[in-house]
Design an enzyme around this catalytic site. Structure first.
Site, PDB file in Angstrom:
ATOM      1  N   GLY A  46       0.832  -1.194   0.000  1.00 10.16           N
ATOM      2  CA  GLY A  46       0.000   0.000   0.000  1.00 10.16           C
ATOM      3  C   GLY A  46       0.866   1.243   0.000  1.00 10.16           C
ATOM      4  CD  GLN A  51       3.386   5.790   2.520  1.00 12.57           C
ATOM      5  OE1 GLN A  51       2.368   5.246   2.105  1.00 12.57           O
ATOM      6  NE2 GLN A  51       4.412   5.099   3.004  1.00 12.57           N
ATOM      7  CB  CYS A  88       5.229   2.113   7.080  1.00 13.58           C
ATOM      8  SG  CYS A  88       4.784   3.645   6.253  1.00 13.58           S
ATOM      9  CG  LEU A  89       6.776   0.897   1.019  1.00 15.44           C
ATOM     10  CD1 LEU A  89       6.278   1.159  -0.397  1.00 15.44           C
ATOM     11  CD2 LEU A  89       7.912  -0.114   0.999  1.00 15.44           C
ATOM     12  CG  HIS A 130      -0.453   1.189   7.181  1.00 17.20           C
ATOM     13  ND1 HIS A 130       0.533   0.725   8.020  1.00 17.20           N
ATOM     14  CD2 HIS A 130       0.163   2.087   6.359  1.00 17.20           C
ATOM     15  CE1 HIS A 130       1.682   1.327   7.730  1.00 17.20           C
ATOM     16  NE2 HIS A 130       1.490   2.142   6.726  1.00 17.20           N
ATOM     17  CD  GLU A 131      -1.027   2.466   2.730  1.00 16.46           C
ATOM     18  OE1 GLU A 131      -0.599   3.644   2.664  1.00 16.46           O
ATOM     19  OE2 GLU A 131      -0.280   1.515   2.979  1.00 16.46           O
ATOM     20  CG  HIS A 134       0.312   6.782   5.464  1.00 16.72           C
ATOM     21  ND1 HIS A 134       1.474   7.267   6.019  1.00 16.72           N
ATOM     22  CD2 HIS A 134       0.537   5.460   5.236  1.00 16.72           C
ATOM     23  CE1 HIS A 134       2.367   6.274   6.118  1.00 16.72           C
ATOM     24  NE2 HIS A 134       1.817   5.165   5.658  1.00 16.72           N
TER      25      HIS A 134
HETATM   26 NI    NI Z   1       2.692   3.325   5.524  1.00 16.09          NI
END
Ligand code: NI
Length: 150
Positions: A46, A51, A88-89, A130-131, A134
């Site tokens: 995701g 991000q 998380c990236l 999660h997304e 963000h």
């Molecule tokens: Ni993330």
């Protein structure tokens, strides 16, 4: 399509609330395509627009079942719970256990602005939660109950 730079946790843009998407135009389509390509390159499941430095309420997700794009998503129902590893990236190399609802219902728009409802459970529900966080400037780190060794 192009690969975009992924912002990491100390970047202030990741801690800001994103704005509603109102223009469903070519610029949004390019952003979504770039986000998906960037997510795949980094083997994520995701990615949210902040991000890649864009403060818009747009996310892409693929937990293995194909590409999902959620514009202006709202989680309208939650049930059950699951606890499992999350990463998380924007926080590379860090994994922690996070509790999430096991099942959710989301209302969102597609890249053309059409509204739709989606139900998700297990890993997909975790990714959506999660997304969506963000988009409100929150990282999963604040929800971690136990950090995991790599
Ligand atoms: Ni993330």
């Amino acid at each position: 399509m192009a690969i975009r730079e992924i912002r990491t946790k100390d970047d202030e843009i990741l801690h800001k609330k994103c704005k509603e998407v109102k223009a469903f135009d070519e610029r949004l389509a390019v952003l979504l395509d770039d986000m998906y390509e960037t997510m795949q390159l980094h083997e994520g499941v995701g990615l949210a627009a902040p991000q890649v430095g864009i403060l818009k309420r747009a996310v892409v997700i693929d937990v293995g079942g194909g590409k999902i794009e959620l514009i202006n998503p709202e989680i309208i129902e939650e049930s059950g719970s699951q606890t499992g590893p999350e990463g998380c990236l924007s926080v590379p190399g860090v994994w922690g256990e996070v509790e999430r609802p096991n099942k959710i219902k989301v209302m969102a728009q597609d890249r053309n602005g059409r509204k739709f409802a989606m139900e998700a459970e297990e890993l997909l529900a975790r990714a959506v939660c999660h997304e969506c966080e963000h988009l409100d400037g929150k990282l999963f780190l604040e929800r971690v109950t136990r950090f995991l060794e790599q």
